[in-house]
Structures are given as structure tokens and as C-alpha cells.
Design a protein around this motif. Sequence first.
Motif, PDB file in Angstrom:
ATOM      1  N   GLY A 175       0.789  -1.227   0.000  1.00 32.24           N
ATOM      2  CA  GLY A 175       0.000   0.000   0.000  1.00 32.24           C
ATOM      3  C   GLY A 175       0.820   1.276   0.000  1.00 32.24           C
ATOM      4  N   THR A 176       2.121   1.159   0.216  1.00 28.81           N
ATOM      5  CA  THR A 176       2.997   2.324   0.161  1.00 28.81           C
ATOM      6  C   THR A 176       3.050   2.850  -1.270  1.00 28.81           C
ATOM      7  OG1 THR A 176       4.383   1.441   1.923  1.00 28.81           O
ATOM      8  CG2 THR A 176       5.356   3.174   0.558  1.00 28.81           C
TER       9      THR A 176
ATOM     10  N   ARG B 219      -1.577   6.862   1.448  1.00 28.72           N
ATOM     11  CA  ARG B 219      -2.902   7.383   1.126  1.00 28.72           C
ATOM     12  C   ARG B 219      -3.676   7.549   2.433  1.00 28.72           C
ATOM     13  NH1 ARG B 219      -4.405   7.479  -3.669  1.00 28.72           N
ATOM     14  NH2 ARG B 219      -3.188   5.691  -4.331  1.00 28.72           N
ATOM     15  N   GLN B 220      -4.331   8.672   2.582  1.00 26.12           N
ATOM     16  CA  GLN B 220      -5.124   8.975   3.767  1.00 26.12           C
ATOM     17  C   GLN B 220      -6.579   8.577   3.525  1.00 26.12           C
ATOM     18  OE1 GLN B 220      -3.156  10.213   6.449  1.00 26.12           O
ATOM     19  NE2 GLN B 220      -1.740   9.509   4.869  1.00 26.12           N
ATOM     20  N   GLY B 221      -7.365   8.531   4.559  1.00 25.99           N
ATOM     21  CA  GLY B 221      -8.756   8.127   4.471  1.00 25.99           C
ATOM     22  C   GLY B 221      -9.603   8.996   3.565  1.00 25.99           C
ATOM     23  N   ASP B 222      -9.232  10.265   3.408  1.00 21.65           N
ATOM     24  CA  ASP B 222     -10.002  11.176   2.552  1.00 21.65           C
ATOM     25  C   ASP B 222      -9.557  11.150   1.091  1.00 21.65           C
ATOM     26  OD1 ASP B 222      -7.561  12.463   2.675  1.00 21.65           O
ATOM     27  OD2 ASP B 222      -8.361  14.366   3.421  1.00 21.65           O
ATOM     28  N   GLY B 223      -8.599  10.269   0.763  1.00 25.52           N
ATOM     29  CA  GLY B 223      -8.105  10.171  -0.609  1.00 25.52           C
ATOM     30  C   GLY B 223      -6.868  11.001  -0.886  1.00 25.52           C
ATOM     31  N   SER B 224      -6.452  11.813   0.068  1.00 23.11           N
ATOM     32  CA  SER B 224      -5.232  12.601  -0.111  1.00 23.11           C
ATOM     33  C   SER B 224      -4.014  11.686   0.072  1.00 23.11           C
ATOM     34  CB  SER B 224      -5.177  13.760   0.888  1.00 23.11           C
ATOM     35  OG  SER B 224      -5.108  13.265   2.216  1.00 23.11           O
ATOM     36  N   VAL B 225      -2.851  12.181  -0.356  1.00 23.64           N
ATOM     37  CA  VAL B 225      -1.606  11.428  -0.220  1.00 23.64           C
ATOM     38  C   VAL B 225      -0.573  12.320   0.449  1.00 23.64           C
ATOM     39  CG1 VAL B 225       0.232  10.199  -1.434  1.00 23.64           C
ATOM     40  CG2 VAL B 225      -2.112  10.058  -2.284  1.00 23.64           C
TER      41      VAL B 225
ATOM     42  N   CYS C 279      18.261  17.830   0.427  1.00 23.84           N
ATOM     43  CA  CYS C 279      17.136  18.538   1.036  1.00 23.84           C
ATOM     44  C   CYS C 279      16.029  17.519   1.245  1.00 23.84           C
ATOM     45  CB  CYS C 279      16.657  19.660   0.127  1.00 23.84           C
ATOM     46  SG  CYS C 279      17.951  20.862  -0.247  1.00 23.84           S
ATOM     47  N   VAL C 280      15.277  17.673   2.305  1.00 20.87           N
ATOM     48  CA  VAL C 280      14.166  16.766   2.552  1.00 20.87           C
ATOM     49  C   VAL C 280      12.855  17.522   2.381  1.00 20.87           C
ATOM     50  CG1 VAL C 280      15.461  15.187   4.004  1.00 20.87           C
ATOM     51  CG2 VAL C 280      14.290  17.127   5.040  1.00 20.87           C
ATOM     52  N   PHE C 281      11.797  16.781   2.066  1.00 19.43           N
ATOM     53  CA  PHE C 281      10.514  17.446   1.816  1.00 19.43           C
ATOM     54  C   PHE C 281       9.359  16.716   2.475  1.00 19.43           C
ATOM     55  CE2 PHE C 281      10.802  14.458  -1.765  1.00 19.43           C
ATOM     56  CZ  PHE C 281       9.532  13.898  -1.784  1.00 19.43           C
ATOM     57  N   GLU C 282       8.308  17.481   2.717  1.00 22.04           N
ATOM     58  CA  GLU C 282       6.978  16.983   3.036  1.00 22.04           C
ATOM     59  C   GLU C 282       6.075  17.553   1.959  1.00 22.04           C
ATOM     60  OE1 GLU C 282       5.848  18.321   6.934  1.00 22.04           O
ATOM     61  OE2 GLU C 282       7.233  16.947   7.915  1.00 22.04           O
ATOM     62  N   TYR C 283       5.321  16.702   1.310  1.00 22.39           N
ATOM     63  CA  TYR C 283       4.485  17.136   0.200  1.00 22.39           C
ATOM     64  C   TYR C 283       3.136  16.446   0.322  1.00 22.39           C
ATOM     65  CZ  TYR C 283       4.354  19.496  -4.298  1.00 22.39           C
ATOM     66  OH  TYR C 283       4.096  20.382  -5.302  1.00 22.39           O
ATOM     67  N   ASP C 284       2.086  17.212   0.400  1.00 22.15           N
ATOM     68  CA  ASP C 284       0.744  16.667   0.564  1.00 22.15           C
ATOM     69  C   ASP C 284      -0.097  17.028  -0.657  1.00 22.15           C
ATOM     70  OD1 ASP C 284       1.487  15.793   3.119  1.00 22.15           O
ATOM     71  OD2 ASP C 284       0.907  17.687   4.025  1.00 22.15           O
ATOM     72  N   VAL C 285      -0.854  16.041  -1.152  1.00 26.23           N
ATOM     73  CA  VAL C 285      -1.682  16.226  -2.339  1.00 26.23           C
ATOM     74  C   VAL C 285      -3.121  15.848  -1.983  1.00 26.23           C
ATOM     75  CG1 VAL C 285      -2.015  15.608  -4.760  1.00 26.23           C
ATOM     76  CG2 VAL C 285       0.288  15.587  -3.777  1.00 26.23           C
ATOM     77  N   ASP C 286      -4.055  16.788  -2.207  1.00 21.90           N
ATOM     78  CA  ASP C 286      -5.456  16.493  -1.890  1.00 21.90           C
ATOM     79  C   ASP C 286      -6.109  15.731  -3.045  1.00 21.90           C
ATOM     80  OD1 ASP C 286      -6.533  18.271  -3.825  1.00 21.90           O
ATOM     81  OD2 ASP C 286      -6.968  19.826  -2.358  1.00 21.90           O
ATOM     82  N   PRO C 287      -7.319  15.189  -2.844  1.00 23.38           N
ATOM     83  CA  PRO C 287      -7.951  14.384  -3.898  1.00 23.38           C
ATOM     84  C   PRO C 287      -8.176  15.141  -5.212  1.00 23.38           C
ATOM     85  CG  PRO C 287      -9.064  14.034  -1.806  1.00 23.38           C
ATOM     86  CD  PRO C 287      -8.099  15.168  -1.599  1.00 23.38           C
ATOM     87  N   GLY C 288      -8.241  16.475  -5.183  1.00 23.15           N
ATOM     88  CA  GLY C 288      -8.429  17.265  -6.392  1.00 23.15           C
ATOM     89  C   GLY C 288      -7.136  17.653  -7.083  1.00 23.15           C
ATOM     90  N   GLY C 289      -5.984  17.190  -6.565  1.00 19.24           N
ATOM     91  CA  GLY C 289      -4.700  17.478  -7.193  1.00 19.24           C
ATOM     92  C   GLY C 289      -4.013  18.738  -6.714  1.00 19.24           C
ATOM     93  N   LYS C 290      -4.581  19.430  -5.715  1.00 16.44           N
ATOM     94  CA  LYS C 290      -3.903  20.595  -5.145  1.00 16.44           C
ATOM     95  C   LYS C 290      -2.824  20.093  -4.184  1.00 16.44           C
ATOM     96  CE  LYS C 290      -4.550  24.914  -2.734  1.00 16.44           C
ATOM     97  NZ  LYS C 290      -5.465  25.800  -2.017  1.00 16.44           N
TER      98      LYS C 290
END
Length: 134
Positions: free
Chosen positions: A57-58, A85-91, A114-125
Motif C-alpha cells: 500500500g505504500t 494514502r489517507q482516508g479522505d483520498g489525499s496522499v 534537502c528533505v521534503f513533506e508534500y501533501d496532495v489532496d484528492p483534487g490534485g492541489k
Amino acid sequence: MLGREIGHEIGQQTGVRVLPDPQHGIVMEVSVHAEGSLLGTHYDDHTTYRSWEEADGTIRGSGHGIVAGEDGEQATWEGMGAGTRQGDGSVQFRGALFYRSRTPRFSEINGRCCVFEYDVDPGGKSEGRFWLWE
């Protein structure tokens, strides 16, 4: 240890292709346009990354992009990360970036991780934050 935060961006997916891949089955190729700040310089970023889901699932991925600053500054980058993947469909992705630039403004990050945190919502934002690994 993580050093200071060097950047932040907000983006939107601009294209998605679903591709066959002999190693991973199906790979998604995603294009993103983002605006943000790197080392205090406002920029536009154009990114392409590929991601695939592992058996556990990763979500794994790798990508590259180009950062163009307001005054002609420029840097390219390559990165790799893993997501969940989160419960709301975001990653939520976490990983590492490596920048290359001939621009003096960005020379500090040449050859540095450099390290990053990157979050993507179900609409691609998307929203990303970047730190220099000291």
C-alpha cells in the motif's frame, strides 16, 4: 539533522497519464505547476513525477523539475520519496531532493540533500515544504 526550512510551495496537478510498467504494473505520471519560495526567492516550478503503489500500500515515486525565479534565477532538481494514502483520498509524500544550479542565489544547495513533506489532496492541489539536511 534537519536544518532550516528553505522553501515552501503551493501547486496544482496539470496532467496525469496512466502508463504500463513491467516492474510496477501501473505507473501514474503526473505534471504539476507550483509557485513558491526557495531561499527567499519567489519561483514558478514545473514538475513531472511518476508514482506507483507497492503491494503493502505504500506509494513510491520519483520526479524532476525546474525552478525559475522572478529575476532569472534557475535550478533543476531530482527527487524520490514514499507516500501513504489517507482516508479522505489525499496522499502524504516524504522524501529527498537534490538541486543543481549555476545561479549564485541557489548555489548553497548544490550537492546538498534537502528533505521534503508534500501533501496532495484528492483534487490534485498540493503543498510542499523543504528543509536543508545539515
